[in-house]
Design a protein around this motif. Structure first.
Motif, PDB file in Angstrom:
ATOM      1  N   MET A 254     -13.648  36.139  -8.182  1.00 50.32           N
ATOM      2  CA  MET A 254     -13.337  36.076  -7.328  1.00 50.32           C
ATOM      3  C   MET A 254     -14.864  35.452  -6.341  1.00 50.32           C
ATOM      4  SD  MET A 254      -9.723  37.482  -6.238  1.00 50.32           S
ATOM      5  CE  MET A 254     -10.205  39.466  -5.680  1.00 50.32           C
ATOM      6  N   LEU A 255     -15.529  36.726  -6.217  1.00 55.78           N
ATOM      7  CA  LEU A 255     -16.679  36.380  -6.013  1.00 55.78           C
ATOM      8  C   LEU A 255     -17.166  34.915  -6.203  1.00 55.78           C
ATOM      9  CD1 LEU A 255     -18.225  39.747  -5.503  1.00 55.78           C
ATOM     10  CD2 LEU A 255     -17.408  38.720  -3.394  1.00 55.78           C
ATOM     11  N   CYS A 256     -16.810  34.213  -7.090  1.00 56.24           N
ATOM     12  CA  CYS A 256     -18.208  33.686  -8.012  1.00 56.24           C
ATOM     13  C   CYS A 256     -17.328  32.145  -7.479  1.00 56.24           C
ATOM     14  CB  CYS A 256     -17.901  33.344  -8.409  1.00 56.24           C
ATOM     15  SG  CYS A 256     -19.078  35.350  -9.549  1.00 56.24           S
ATOM     16  N   GLY A 257     -16.255  32.059  -6.473  1.00 58.70           N
ATOM     17  CA  GLY A 257     -14.975  31.144  -6.759  1.00 58.70           C
ATOM     18  C   GLY A 257     -14.194  31.069  -7.252  1.00 58.70           C
ATOM     19  N   THR A 258     -14.223  31.731  -8.322  1.00 56.12           N
ATOM     20  CA  THR A 258     -13.367  31.288  -9.918  1.00 56.12           C
ATOM     21  C   THR A 258     -12.111  32.270  -9.395  1.00 56.12           C
ATOM     22  OG1 THR A 258     -14.664  31.281 -11.297  1.00 56.12           O
ATOM     23  CG2 THR A 258     -12.702  31.831 -12.158  1.00 56.12           C
ATOM     24  N   PRO A 259     -10.940  31.528  -9.186  1.00 57.91           N
ATOM     25  CA  PRO A 259      -9.205  32.657  -9.366  1.00 57.91           C
ATOM     26  C   PRO A 259      -8.962  32.879  -9.962  1.00 57.91           C
ATOM     27  CG  PRO A 259      -8.351  29.600  -9.125  1.00 57.91           C
ATOM     28  CD  PRO A 259     -10.664  30.210  -8.923  1.00 57.91           C
ATOM     29  N   VAL A 260      -7.405  33.823  -9.839  1.00 56.36           N
ATOM     30  CA  VAL A 260      -7.417  34.711 -10.655  1.00 56.36           C
ATOM     31  C   VAL A 260      -6.031  34.217 -11.020  1.00 56.36           C
ATOM     32  CG1 VAL A 260      -6.696  37.095 -11.090  1.00 56.36           C
ATOM     33  CG2 VAL A 260      -9.042  36.764 -10.165  1.00 56.36           C
ATOM     34  N   LEU A 261      -5.527  34.147 -12.582  1.00 54.06           N
ATOM     35  CA  LEU A 261      -4.367  34.291 -12.812  1.00 54.06           C
ATOM     36  C   LEU A 261      -3.501  35.519 -13.174  1.00 54.06           C
ATOM     37  CD1 LEU A 261      -1.323  32.481 -12.674  1.00 54.06           C
ATOM     38  CD2 LEU A 261      -2.828  30.940 -15.099  1.00 54.06           C
ATOM     39  N   ALA A 262      -3.261  36.201 -12.468  1.00 51.24           N
ATOM     40  CA  ALA A 262      -2.967  37.199 -12.959  1.00 51.24           C
ATOM     41  C   ALA A 262      -1.660  37.925 -12.745  1.00 51.24           C
ATOM     42  CB  ALA A 262      -3.277  38.640 -12.040  1.00 51.24           C
ATOM     43  N   TYR A 263      -0.641  39.014 -13.888  1.00 50.82           N
ATOM     44  CA  TYR A 263       0.459  39.644 -14.085  1.00 50.82           C
ATOM     45  C   TYR A 263       0.449  40.274 -12.638  1.00 50.82           C
ATOM     46  CZ  TYR A 263       1.443  38.115 -19.176  1.00 50.82           C
ATOM     47  OH  TYR A 263       1.468  37.106 -20.221  1.00 50.82           O
ATOM     48  N   ARG A 264       1.240  40.510 -11.883  1.00 50.65           N
ATOM     49  CA  ARG A 264       1.935  41.017 -10.223  1.00 50.65           C
ATOM     50  C   ARG A 264       2.431  42.518 -10.918  1.00 50.65           C
ATOM     51  NH1 ARG A 264       5.751  37.927  -8.699  1.00 50.65           N
ATOM     52  NH2 ARG A 264       4.217  36.545  -7.533  1.00 50.65           N
ATOM     53  N   ARG A 265       1.509  43.556 -10.955  1.00 47.19           N
ATOM     54  CA  ARG A 265       1.753  44.775 -11.404  1.00 47.19           C
ATOM     55  C   ARG A 265       0.527  45.545 -10.809  1.00 47.19           C
ATOM     56  NH1 ARG A 265       2.803  46.297 -17.682  1.00 47.19           N
ATOM     57  NH2 ARG A 265       2.376  48.500 -16.504  1.00 47.19           N
ATOM     58  N   GLY A 266      -0.205  46.866 -11.146  1.00 53.18           N
ATOM     59  CA  GLY A 266      -0.677  47.952 -10.962  1.00 53.18           C
ATOM     60  C   GLY A 266      -1.051  47.503  -9.490  1.00 53.18           C
ATOM     61  N   ALA A 267      -2.618  47.210  -9.259  1.00 56.57           N
ATOM     62  CA  ALA A 267      -3.605  46.946  -7.621  1.00 56.57           C
ATOM     63  C   ALA A 267      -3.642  45.600  -7.333  1.00 56.57           C
ATOM     64  CB  ALA A 267      -4.597  47.714  -7.828  1.00 56.57           C
ATOM     65  N   MET A 268      -2.668  44.551  -8.576  1.00 54.45           N
ATOM     66  CA  MET A 268      -3.561  43.276  -8.797  1.00 54.45           C
ATOM     67  C   MET A 268      -2.473  42.835  -7.187  1.00 54.45           C
ATOM     68  SD  MET A 268      -4.957  41.965 -10.999  1.00 54.45           S
ATOM     69  CE  MET A 268      -5.602  43.631 -11.036  1.00 54.45           C
ATOM     70  N   PRO A 269      -1.234  43.237  -6.997  1.00 50.46           N
ATOM     71  CA  PRO A 269      -1.201  42.647  -5.551  1.00 50.46           C
ATOM     72  C   PRO A 269      -1.966  42.617  -4.443  1.00 50.46           C
ATOM     73  CG  PRO A 269       0.795  43.504  -6.359  1.00 50.46           C
ATOM     74  CD  PRO A 269      -0.677  43.773  -6.987  1.00 50.46           C
ATOM     75  N   GLU A 270      -2.430  43.966  -4.412  1.00 53.72           N
ATOM     76  CA  GLU A 270      -3.900  44.127  -3.713  1.00 53.72           C
ATOM     77  C   GLU A 270      -4.383  43.918  -3.072  1.00 53.72           C
ATOM     78  OE1 GLU A 270      -3.561  48.595  -2.779  1.00 53.72           O
ATOM     79  OE2 GLU A 270      -1.600  48.605  -3.916  1.00 53.72           O
ATOM     80  N   VAL A 271      -5.555  43.779  -4.785  1.00 50.84           N
ATOM     81  CA  VAL A 271      -6.809  42.536  -5.045  1.00 50.84           C
ATOM     82  C   VAL A 271      -6.630  41.174  -5.114  1.00 50.84           C
ATOM     83  CG1 VAL A 271      -8.505  42.656  -6.072  1.00 50.84           C
ATOM     84  CG2 VAL A 271      -7.094  44.759  -6.456  1.00 50.84           C
ATOM     85  N   VAL A 272      -5.648  40.286  -4.890  1.00 51.34           N
ATOM     86  CA  VAL A 272      -5.739  39.329  -5.365  1.00 51.34           C
ATOM     87  C   VAL A 272      -4.824  39.154  -3.826  1.00 51.34           C
ATOM     88  CG1 VAL A 272      -4.863  37.459  -6.336  1.00 51.34           C
ATOM     89  CG2 VAL A 272      -5.282  39.121  -7.705  1.00 51.34           C
ATOM     90  N   ASP A 273      -5.376  37.953  -3.183  1.00 52.70           N
ATOM     91  CA  ASP A 273      -4.200  37.367  -2.182  1.00 52.70           C
ATOM     92  C   ASP A 273      -3.394  36.240  -2.782  1.00 52.70           C
ATOM     93  OD1 ASP A 273      -5.406  38.000   0.606  1.00 52.70           O
ATOM     94  OD2 ASP A 273      -7.286  38.284  -0.625  1.00 52.70           O
ATOM     95  N   ASP A 274      -2.615  36.266  -2.772  1.00 49.96           N
ATOM     96  CA  ASP A 274      -1.639  35.472  -3.832  1.00 49.96           C
ATOM     97  C   ASP A 274      -1.532  33.891  -3.336  1.00 49.96           C
ATOM     98  OD1 ASP A 274       0.052  34.811  -5.506  1.00 49.96           O
ATOM     99  OD2 ASP A 274       1.553  35.375  -5.279  1.00 49.96           O
ATOM    100  N   GLY A 275      -1.222  32.834  -4.139  1.00 48.29           N
ATOM    101  CA  GLY A 275      -2.067  31.921  -2.761  1.00 48.29           C
ATOM    102  C   GLY A 275      -3.127  31.048  -2.575  1.00 48.29           C
TER     103      GLY A 275
END
Lengths: 340, 340
Positions: A254-275
């Protein structure tokens, strides 16, 4: 600062715990804090370095990791009366021996190998820091959740591209095979980068699908090449099969500007701002869902991805959070012992 | 006295380290020494008992042995200033943390799991005790060799018999399959007693040969039945495939008057008086050699076997050897610090 010694601090390739110990140490030094880093002797730091282990035990089959970790911890313990505070990234052993420390202890809990190690945490008086709310064990009391930060300038804006990227140790937990399926269904090329941690998984489910065209394996990607690889991808695929406690590669991307497509589990909802910085999909029927979401993720604004990531995951933000905690502990100790 | 916590002290079935810790503790108490035994909470002792672990971790798959061992050691460490001396049977962890002990440390080295644990021993200032000269690591300095002793009255003279006996954990190291071959070639019946430690070995090489007639498996034999089983055998077959550091079953057998037919390796030449309490054969072509020696071993005088074993392997002899060592360490400490 008590770093793990599986790898050098900072690690050359894999080694997230050592990476965080390094990033925090260097950030504290820049803030004028005097830090002694206990790490392998080949570690690189602007702090004072003290070492027992010559190099990482994960790189040397003649070294017994348990033995060297104990000797390493013992060295810091013997010197602990010299410090105002000891910050451990070393898992459960320093907690099991907590009465031996001669300074207040802060422990960043980077992950639990399993419930059987909880007895060491439950008895400990150390201030515990979780790296995400998702990673908190219900039976423990935590002083704070402090997510990881990184040197944001080390991850410049990348141009993006058409190719999808799977980045991280190759292991069923990380869903490398899912990433191959997602890219195939979405009709996209996939680059895979990371150390092979599970040889059987790699041989059975990953290697047969590498064709050096649609699916390319880059091997382990060192610190120097990392931003280039991350920044040139359309998105990072992160179809994890475990409750990942944080996900350093996710914030690097994300710091490089590249978005992330992740499964919603673990810390992903905290780390990725969905949308904003990425998109989260349900892990059930995750491959189909993720493949159907690739186009939408590719359309996210890379400038906004990068801006949000730099706000949330800078080393300065992490250092400030830890300094706040250190001050709180010092003040609490002074309240308990006002005469000192 | 810091016992291991894999099993209860004393163990109900297998557990030689715990057995020695128990035997020594009870012997010291009988000599008027005040002893605190750190062991599992279900341990049985006439000493003061202190515990962290409720029961042995080897009996409970929910317990992480490394975590509980560290917590257990930490408890003794926290109390170590109360004692004149700490005697550890706990392997390398107390040595790695030696600077934390507040009393002189004696460590009985019950065995090396491998050369990778040597760094913990090489740095340690603990007085090290080897349990046989054969088990000494060349790079280490030892304070003494003290072989194990047992409560000789718990092993009364047995009547002997025709049957041969294999006694010990079922594992390639112990040569259970060799014992079956030796008995078959010698035309003798064989009893096998012990816990199954290697399931594959048992399933492939031992179980198929059990016929409940010529080869009988008794399962694990508890402390109460042990002297009866040992005493009713013609001899103990001990065709080991590793350099056994001592061999408690060997002295138990001899105390009952039952001679031992063993491969000449590890501590066997020190434990067995060749031609008196047993016979040693070369491990190369060991099965044929041993089978050819069965008749000669059966002809050894059981009264002499027992007498010699009682002279050499009594708990009183072991206790006296350790007390001599404790006194030497106390005197050396006083010479170093005459003012105290």
């Amino acid at each position: 600062m008590l770093a793990p010694i599986a790898w050098r601090t900072p690690p050359e390739h894999y080694g997230p715990w050592e990476q965080v110990a390094s990033t925090l140490t260097e950030g504290l030094v820049r803030q004028g804090v005097e830090v002694t880093l206990f790490a392998t002797a080949d570690s690189l730091t602007s702090a004072h370095l003290d070492s027992v282990a010559p190099h990482g035990y994960a790189e040397d089959p003649t070294m017994d990791g348990r033995v060297w970790e104990a000797l390493h911890m013992a060295r810091a313990m013997e010197r602990s009366h010299e410090f105002d505070l000891v910050h451990s990234h070393l898992d459960w052993l320093p907690l099991a021996l907590e009465a031996q420390w001669r300074a207040p202890l802060v422990t960043t809990v980077h992950g639990f190998s399993g419930p059987a190690i909880l007895p060491a945490y439950e008895r400990a008086g150390s201030a515990l820091v979780s790296i995400s709310d998702a990673d908190r064990a219900p039976s423990l009391h935590y002083a704070a959740t402090i997510g990881h930060g990184l040197d944001t300038d080390a991850f410049p804006a990348g141009p993006g591209g058409d190719v999808l990227l799977s980045f991280g140790r190759i292991h069923p937990d990380k869903g490398t095979a899912d990433a191959i399926d997602i890219a195939e269904r979405a009709g996209r090329r996939l680059l895979i980068a990371g150390i092979v941690q599970d040889e059987d998984y790699f041989d059975e489910l990953v290697r047969p699908r590498i064709d050096d065209d649609r699916v390319v394996y880059l091997g382990a990607v060192g610190a120097a090449e990392r931003p280039g690889v991350l920044g040139a991808a359309a998105m990072l695929l992160h179809p994890i099969h475990f409750d990942e406690p944080f996900g350093l590669a996710v914030i690097e991307s994300m710091l490089c500007g590249t978005p992330v497509l992740a499964y919603r589990r673990g810390a992903m909802p905290e780390v990725v701002d969905d949308g904003v910085t990425g998109l989260l999909v349900d892990p059930h029927d995750g491959i189909a869902q993720a493949a159907a979401t690739v186009a939408k993720a590719a359309a996210l604004d890379r400038t906004l991805v990068r801006r949000r990531a730099r706000e949330r995951f800078s080393v300065e933000r992490m250092v400030e959070s830890y300094l706040d905690l250190y001050r709180d502990l010092r003040d609490a100790a002074h309240r308990r012992a006002p005469g000192e």
